[in-house]
Scaffold this active site. Structure first.
Site, short mmCIF file in Angstrom:
data_model
loop_
_atom_site.label_atom_id
_atom_site.label_comp_id
_atom_site.label_asym_id
_atom_site.label_seq_id
_atom_site.Cartn_x
_atom_site.Cartn_y
_atom_site.Cartn_z
N CYS A 39 4.60 -3.61 4.94
CA CYS A 39 4.35 -2.90 4.13
C CYS A 39 4.09 -2.74 3.40
O CYS A 39 3.84 -4.61 2.69
CB CYS A 39 5.77 -2.39 3.61
SG CYS A 39 5.71 -0.63 4.76
N SER A 75 -2.26 3.44 -5.63
CA SER A 75 -2.44 3.61 -4.29
C SER A 75 -3.56 3.17 -3.74
O SER A 75 -4.61 3.45 -4.24
CB SER A 75 -1.24 4.84 -3.57
OG SER A 75 -1.23 4.51 -2.81
#
Length: 551
Positions: A119, A468
């Site tokens: 991640c 993001s």
């Protein structure tokens, strides 16, 4: 072997005794000792399955005749940390991970290392450590999550849920339907299914050459991912025996290849933070100009969520990153002589690649756009640069002007949007930069609500914070210098006219230089009381245009 430092000779008898205390035999001690840095935990979907990936890596190491020893690192889920104070800690974790991996590798004199991550900040943090220590090694990711499906057959992912909040608020989606979104969007293990930050970095690690082909796109839940992990374990032993080190691979040409791929696939704007920070560990300066110059000549040939309804599994089936690089090489945008951890050069890898779906990987002669996914903007509001994911911006918003609605923090802005107090113009959020946040929070919650409420062609967002990889729309981040450093964004006021021109790469505030100078004289930076690691981070972090590196 490097590990001879802890196992050879009479004066290392005590060291060998400690190795035998963990169950190692003399035969195992005599072999190359390979670290396996495992970032598994039980709260991050991209990391919930990494113990299985790690076991496959260790199997590969043993098959190749070496001894694996595992240690753990932390990992933050950006999705769960989103929209509250927890996001202040996400970017900070990148450097903590880099430091912790460095500490373990140096303290125990491992011969090589396999980094197991998936991640957002974990992958760049581990790669920073790999290049810093410069022992043979490579990265293997846990792979992308599969997308979810509604009962209608329509695909969805995590961004569908975040944007659904705004749709519920605007009356476009019922709370009952939202529950279906919530239940179906994230079907299981893996890094969220679009070209968000995690998958962007996993793809770029492959493009640099520090991961095996397929690392960026092979789905998390497949046997193919397990086989890749075993191959990574076997390959690291060969890297040790051949004495091929990360800096032999991660050259300036390798990073240029990665930036080209970044532009071609419309990767996350967070890559503009992470690639320079990783390159710096190899002694390479990767500045914003490289991103913009590559963007101007690299076509955007793949649109994965949030830019479309396609997902990572579609890109994998279409041929993956090797196929993307093959298409770019046809326009001389890839250096084929770069070495990779596979032992093969980039040219040898892409010669064997095929493109199976031209809807997913377009021809360079028929791209989605002639320019790459990211643009670098400059102007009197961002003298040192700002970043936008232009591949996810509506053509109607490529040029935009309007009044500024100024907020000192994300929460105030989110409240205004949720209360329908902003209908058009620029939402300007400041004091969210690396130092001012501190921690440079991502703002997926507010960008998703803006989109979900149907404001994506009426409202643009400006910030010294970041977004993001799942953000779409006219969202300009990384504005440098940041407000906490007295950048022009700190001097903006409600009602100031702002003009954005992405094709021209400009971001301007229409306030006279005399007025700006007047405001600057009376400016006092907003004070924040920081504690713990955030206080230390704020004291040492540099601007976003440097990659938010620590000095």
């Amino acid at each position: 072997m490097r590990s001879d430092m802890i196992k050879k000779g009479l004066d290392r008898a005590g060291h060998r005794s400690l190795l035998k205390a963990i169950g190692l035999t003399d035969e195992e001690i005599s072999r190359p000792i390979i670290a396996v840095a495992n970032s598994a935990n039980e709260i991050v979907p991209g990391h919930i399955h990494l113990d299985r990936i790690t076991e496959a890596v260790k199997t590969g190491i043993r098959l190749a005749g070496a001894t694996p020893l595992e240690f753990g690192t932390i990992g933050v889920c950006d999705g769960i940390a989103m929209g509250h104070s927890g996001m202040k800690y996400s970017l900070v974790s990148r450097d903590v991970i880099a430091d912790s991996v460095e500490l373990m590798l140096q303290a125990h004199q491992f011969d090589g290392v396999v980094l197991v991550a998936d991640c957002d900040k974990i992958v760049p943090g581990m790669l920073m450590a790999l290049l810093r220590v410069n022992i043979p090694g490579l990265l293997v990711s846990g792979g992308p999550m599969m997308c979810g499906y509604l009962p209608t057959g329509e695909s969805l992912d995590l961004i569908s849920v975040f944007e659904g909040v705004g749709r519920v608020k605007s009356g476009d989606l019922s709370e009952k339907d939202m529950k279906v979104f919530e239940n179906e969007a994230c079907p299981g293990a893996g890094s969220c299914a679009g070209m968000f930050t995690a998958n962007s970095m996993n793809c770029l690690s492959e493009a640099i050459g520090l991961a095996l082909p397929g690392n960026g796109t092979i789905p998390a839940v497949t046997a193919k991912r397990i086989r890749l992990a075993k191959e990574a374990g076997m390959r690291v032993v060969e890297l040790v025996r051949e004495d091929i080190k990360p800096r032999d691979i991660a050259t300036e040409a390798a990073f240029t290849n990665a930036v080209a791929v970044d532009m071609a696939v419309g990767a996350s704007t967070n890559t503009v933070l992470h690639l320079p920070a990783i390159a710096r560990e190899a002694g390479i300066k990767l500045d914003l100009e490289i991103f913009d110059s590559m963007s101007r000549k690299t076509p955007n040939i793949s649109k994965i969520s949030p830019a479309s309804k396609q997902h990572m599994q579609d890109l994998d089936a279409a041929g993956g990153i090797s196929a993307v690089m093959k298409e770019l090489a046809s326009k001389n945008l890839i250096d084929k002589d770069v070495l990779t951890v596979s032992g093969r050069k980039v040219g040898d890898i892409i010669n064997g690649a095929s493109i199976y779906n031209r809807d997913v990987i377009r021809s360079a002669d028929n791209p989605y756009s002639t320019e790459g996914g990211i643009a670098i903007l400059r102007g009197n509001l961002a003298p040192d640069g700002a970043v936008v994911k232009q591949s996810a911006v509506s053509p109607l918003m490529m040029k935009f002007s309007g009044p500024a609605h100024v907020f000192d923090g994300e929460e105030e802005a989110m409240k205004a949007v949720m209360e329908d107090r902003i209908k058009e113009g620029f939402i300007l959020i400041r004091y969210e930069g690396p130092k001012g946040g501190p921690g440079m929070r991502e703002m997926l919650s507010i960008t998703s609500v803006i989109t979900g409420k149907g404001l994506g062609e009426k409202v643009a967002l400006l910030t010294d914070g970041r977004f993001s990889g799942g953000t779409r729309g006219p969202c300009i981040g990384h504005i440098s210098p940041e407000a906490a450093d007295g950048g022009p964004i700190a001097l903006a006021r409600d009602g100031d006219l702002v003009e954005m021109d992405i094709p021209a790469r400009t971001l301007e505030i229409r306030v006279s230089s005399d007025e700006m100078e007047k405001r600057k004289k009376s400016f006092r930076p907003r004070e924040k009381k920081n504690e713990g690691i955030l206080a230390r981070y704020a004291r040492s972090v540099k601007s976003a245009n440097t990659g938010a590196i620590l000095e």
